[in-house]
Write a protein that holds these residues in place. Structure first.
Motif, mmCIF file in Angstrom:
data_model
loop_
_atom_site.group_PDB
_atom_site.id
_atom_site.type_symbol
_atom_site.label_atom_id
_atom_site.label_comp_id
_atom_site.label_asym_id
_atom_site.label_seq_id
_atom_site.Cartn_x
_atom_site.Cartn_y
_atom_site.Cartn_z
ATOM 1 N N LEU A 186 0.851 -1.233 0.051
ATOM 2 C CA LEU A 186 -0.049 0.018 -0.026
ATOM 3 C C LEU A 186 0.724 1.283 0.030
ATOM 4 N N VAL B 206 -6.966 -5.175 -0.406
ATOM 5 C CA VAL B 206 -7.542 -4.964 0.772
ATOM 6 C C VAL B 206 -7.512 -6.102 1.921
ATOM 7 N N SER C 47 -1.536 7.136 0.265
ATOM 8 C CA SER C 47 -2.684 7.610 -0.266
ATOM 9 C C SER C 47 -3.683 6.593 -0.616
ATOM 10 N N SER C 48 -3.429 5.314 -0.271
ATOM 11 C CA SER C 48 -4.303 4.245 -0.649
ATOM 12 C C SER C 48 -5.529 4.519 0.275
ATOM 13 N N CYS C 49 -5.160 4.991 1.448
ATOM 14 C CA CYS C 49 -6.429 5.369 2.467
ATOM 15 C C CYS C 49 -6.603 6.784 2.632
ATOM 16 N N LEU D 290 -14.509 -7.725 5.207
ATOM 17 C CA LEU D 290 -12.840 -7.661 5.072
ATOM 18 C C LEU D 290 -12.386 -8.002 6.209
ATOM 19 N N GLN E 228 -19.390 -5.291 -5.917
ATOM 20 C CA GLN E 228 -18.956 -3.995 -6.282
ATOM 21 C C GLN E 228 -17.537 -3.741 -6.172
ATOM 22 N N MET F 40 -16.136 4.336 -1.450
ATOM 23 C CA MET F 40 -16.015 3.287 -2.341
ATOM 24 C C MET F 40 -17.179 2.951 -2.896
ATOM 25 N N LEU G 43 -14.432 3.443 -5.664
ATOM 26 C CA LEU G 43 -13.907 4.578 -5.992
ATOM 27 C C LEU G 43 -14.432 5.578 -6.886
ATOM 28 N N MET H 143 -4.391 -1.250 -8.195
ATOM 29 C CA MET H 143 -5.368 -1.287 -7.032
ATOM 30 C C MET H 143 -4.815 -1.742 -5.997
ATOM 31 N N PRO H 144 -5.087 -1.205 -4.753
ATOM 32 C CA PRO H 144 -4.278 -1.728 -3.650
ATOM 33 C C PRO H 144 -5.202 -3.118 -3.114
ATOM 34 N N SER I 110 -13.919 -6.074 -8.895
ATOM 35 C CA SER I 110 -13.565 -5.794 -10.031
ATOM 36 C C SER I 110 -12.194 -4.873 -9.986
ATOM 37 N N HIS J 138 -10.444 -4.638 -6.920
ATOM 38 C CA HIS J 138 -9.556 -5.233 -5.474
ATOM 39 C C HIS J 138 -9.475 -6.771 -5.742
ATOM 40 N N MET K 90 -7.940 0.919 9.955
ATOM 41 C CA MET K 90 -8.774 0.321 8.915
ATOM 42 C C MET K 90 -9.283 -1.266 9.110
ATOM 43 N N VAL L 137 -19.884 -5.120 4.196
ATOM 44 C CA VAL L 137 -18.527 -5.390 3.546
ATOM 45 C C VAL L 137 -17.382 -5.203 4.322
#
Lengths: 523, 300
Positions: free
Chosen positions: B105, B231, B108-110, B277, B213, B257, B259, B228-229, B216, B218, B243, B273
């Protein structure tokens, strides 16, 4: 002349045919690589840079100076050079920040250029005037500074300000409880003890033993307490590339500020060359390597100039690694080239393990290196001659109180003064013969030493004087003028001056007009 | 702007002669210890003075230079080069601060849009942190917060408090915080707190939301596709990360999200969701055992 310079400027690889035992060379390179890794990392710390710069320095400075050089000297990161880089650049920017790194690179290019200038001016001879006592004094002073710096990481003190070492020691002692990180201290002490015990069994690899002890101790600590509790500093992952080529930033603003770096660049260029040439000279005396001093100066200059292009800082020859190299039977620059390659390989392999290397363990090795540089043996050795002892102690003291750069200036100044005083001394012996007193002069007769003669001439005023110049190594114009003046004086008093000379002196004296009033006798 | 000109390049240069006197070379090594403080305190000083300036509401002043402006500047002084460096670390942590990073990561991913997006953990929060406290400062400053994100969110090593990376990020955070009122919560700080929906988060529902959702971008395995990072999995944040708290993540996901299409999920979907995770495999909490983490690291 230009042809000779060009010849020096291209790698000769003359050692190719002398490569009897490439196996020994490669093994020596391997050991050199192991030794240089902790040094590179800790010296980078001294220079105020991230560890990888030290490793790049261990790779590229070693590589360039070995390719271009002629000896089995191991170059690379060096303590005094690293400390001086830190001193020079720290006032300009925060440690390790982008501007800081740019300035370090600029400084190193300047160092390389100055060293190349030394090469063009055939400056290698200058370094003969730096007395061994001064070099030992500088080394001891640097050792002291290293010990002080290592305390920062061993005790994990990063949040207080001191100017002088005694103040620092006072603060450490008086508020030990708040300042000192016990986990860090335990690891540092384990490293140092590992080093002292290891030295008993393997004097050559004891640093490796020390690092391993510190590392294992660090793992043990980490096994029991997590990092948020211990607050330990780790080396972390090193973003190493195989070819970190990058043109350093140079622009007008940088160049303007860099004017202030020039005194440091000169000092670093000087101290780097001084160390390298001392090593090379020793090698030349002790081995049958085909060494060319000027070529070594050139190699150092180019290596340091190119260092910034490969994310490295400047370096110089290393005493300890060259010694290890020599004792393993390396006798060509090939071992240095091999060492550079091994550093790259070792770092790639060891990378994940080194990630969790506690900085306290690295600092422990710094401490060991520092104590090694202050040798009681040196003090005893120099104690026999007063002037040497004085240079040693004065250098040491000015370094610990006024910093390394000042100390080096003092050392150079003192060496040169002692040298000048010594060569301006004359050995005068008066014998009484039938034809009046005979004065034998041993030494160099030049403007600084002529004054010593005056006394002798005065005490024998009115007598016919014979001066024996056969043991005089050098006569300059002012000495001749002196003789002419005295002979006129004596003639006015009815006495006569006779000079016993050899052929060359005879010619020289006559040329300067000393043959009229003086009785020249060629022997 | 006054604070900007207080450290302009020309002035910096003007100060150089006085820096490089012999006196300044005295005892550089103890300065090694002290520069961390001078460095920090100078940052904090600048930062405080910036805040004070804005708080005192001095009108008619120019805005501080934007990051884009700074990026185009050929020469930056120490402070602004640190701001830019901090920006570069936040947007590309993998490249610029890889020393302390253990997953794939970036900050700026979060902290979306390099920490400038509201309700996506914006970084304009310098004013929320206590000033430098001499004694145990390392436990109170923004520095610690930054270091913790390295340890947990980036599943790496906690950098030392005086690491150049940390100081640079602190400078960047300070820069972003200009115009904020000292001590007052900036608008849109953190992530929105979702209202109580009355139902417990349901991971099974979350799984279908995720596959519909999120996968595609993650990935079905949470591994992240292309830029894409990840998760979850060994390349994502660890179990100690903020997180990894269901409500925190739910707030982030709801607001941001998928995004580019934030706030399209219902609150309940976001919670579901998030719970999904939360159940997945990810690196262990480093507050457990470092030894275990070390093994984990060596195997990765």
């Amino acid at each position: 002349m230009i042809k000779q310079l060009l010849k020096e400027a291209t790698p000769s690889f003359a050692w190719k045919n002398k490569l009897h035992s490439w196996r020994a060379e490669i093994f020596a390179g391997f050991v050199g690589a192991i030794l240089v890794i902790p040094q590179g990392i800790t010296y980078a710390y001294l220079a105020g840079l991230q560890p990888e710069y030290g490793l790049y320095c261990a790779i590229f400075v070693t590589l360039f100076s070995s390719i271009l050089g002629t000896s089995s000297m191991m170059s690379g990161p060096n303590t005094a050079v690293a400390i001086l880089i830190g001193i020079a650049v720290l006032p300009l920017a925060g440690r390790g920040s982008p501007v800081y790194i740019d300035f370090v690179f600029l400084l190193c290019m300047m160092v390389g250029l100055i060293q190349l200038l030394f090469w063009l001016l055939r400056g290698a001879r200058i370094f003969q005037y730096l007395s061994p006592a001064a070099i030992s004094g500088i080394s001891a002073g640097a050792g002291f500074l290293i010990i002080m710096a290592s305390l920062d990481s061993i005790l994990d003190l990063s949040t207080f300000q001191t100017t002088f070492f005694y103040e620092k020691l006072y603060v450490i002692v008086s508020s030990a409880e708040e300042l000192i990180n016990p986990y860090s201290l335990v690891i540092g002490v384990a490293t140092i003890m590992g080093g002292y015990i290891g030295r008993r069994y393997s004097p050559r690899y004891y640093i490796i033993i020390a690092v391993t002890a510190g590392y294992l101790c660090g793992l043990l600590v980490a096994f029991i307490w997590p990092q948020p509790v211990t607050e330990l500093e780790y080396l972390g992952r090193m973003p190493l590339q195989w070819l970190p080529f990058k043109v350093p930033t140079v622009n007008m603003e940088y160049l303007m500020s860099s004017i202030k770096l020039i005194p440091y660049a000169i000092t670093i260029a000087f101290i780097g060359l001084a160390q390298s040439l001392i090593i090379v000279r020793e090698l030349k005396m002790e081995t049958d390597q085909n060494i060319n001093l000027n070529k070594e100066v050139y190699a150092q200059g180019v290596a340091n100039f190119l260092a910034p292009f490969f994310s490295s800082f400047a370096g110089s020859g290393s005493f300890n690694r060259t010694k290890a190299n020599q004792s393993l039977g390396a006798s060509t620059p090939f071992s240095g080239i091999a060492a550079a390659g091994f550093v790259l390989i070792l770092i790639t392999v060891l990378g994940p393990i080194l990630t969790y290397m506690p900085m306290a363990a690295m600092a422990g090795t710094l401490f060991l290196v520092g104590t090694d540089m202050i040798k009681w043996r040196d003090v005893k050795h120099y104690a026999q001659i007063r002037s040497e002892l004085f240079i040693y102690i004065a250098t040491f003291i000015s370094i610990i109180f006024f910093g390394l750069a000042t100390g080096i200036v003092v050392a150079v100044f003192l060496s040169v003064s002692v040298f000048l005083v010594r060569i301006s001394e004359l050995e005068l012996k008066v014998e009484h013969t039938d034809s009046g007193p005979l004065l034998k002069i041993k030494g160099a007769l030049f403007y600084a030493s002529v004054a010593h003669l005056t006394e002798k001439f005065q005490s024998h005023f009115g007598e016919d004087l014979t001066v024996d110049l056969q043991y005089t190594t050098h006569i300059d114009q002012s000495a001749v003028d002196f003789f002419i003046r005295e002979s006129k004086n004596m003639a006015a008093n009815g006495s006569k001056l006779t000079l016993l000379t050899n052929k060359q002196q005879q010619l020289f004296l006559s040329k300067l007009g000393a043959n009229s009033g003086i009785n020249l006798v060629s022997l | 702007m006054a604070a900007g000109s207080a450290i302009s390049p020309t002035q910096l240069l003007g100060h150089l002669p006085s820096f490089i006197t012999f006196a300044s070379s005295i005892q550089w090594l103890s300065a090694l210890a002290s520069d961390t403080q001078t460095m920090k305190s100078s940052h904090f000083l600048t930062f405080c003075s910036l805040l004070l300036l804005t708080v005192s509401g001095s009108h008619g002043q120019q805005n501080p230079p934007s990051i884009e402006q700074l990026l185009n500047e050929p020469f930056l002084d120490d402070y602004y080069s640190n701001v830019v460096y901090g920006y570069e670390i936040v947007t590309d942590t993998q490249k610029n601060a890889s020393r302390y990073v253990g997953n794939s990561l970036n900050c700026s991913s979060c902290h979306l849009q390099a920490g400038t997006q509201k309700e996506a953990l914006p970084l304009n929060v310098a004013g929320m942190y206590p000033k430098w406290r001499a004694k145990n400062g390392k436990r109170n400053g923004i520095g610690l917060r930054i270091r913790e994100c390295f340890l947990y969110s980036l599943d790496g090593i906690m950098p030392p408090e005086d690491a150049p990376e940390v100081l640079a990020i602190a400078a960047y955070v300070t820069h972003l915080s200009q115009g904020q009122v000292l001590g007052a919560e900036p608008e849109g700080r953190g992530v929105p707190t979702l209202p109580d929906t009355g139902y417990d988060p349901n991971p099974a529902n979350g799984r279908s939301v995720y596959l519909e959702q999120c996968s595609s971008c993650h990935g079905i395995q949470g591994e992240g596709i292309g830029e894409m990072p990840a998760v979850w999995g060994s390349d994502s944040y660890n179990k100690g990360a903020g997180m990894n708290r269901i409500r925190e993540a739910a707030g982030f996901i709801w607001a941001n999200m998928p995004l580019g299409n934030g706030k399209s999920l219902s609150h309940q979907q976001a919670l579901d969701v998030s719970a999904y995770l939360n159940l997945q495999y990810r690196p262990a909490d480093p507050r457990g055992s470092k030894f275990f983490k070390l093994l984990e690291d060596l195997f990765n």
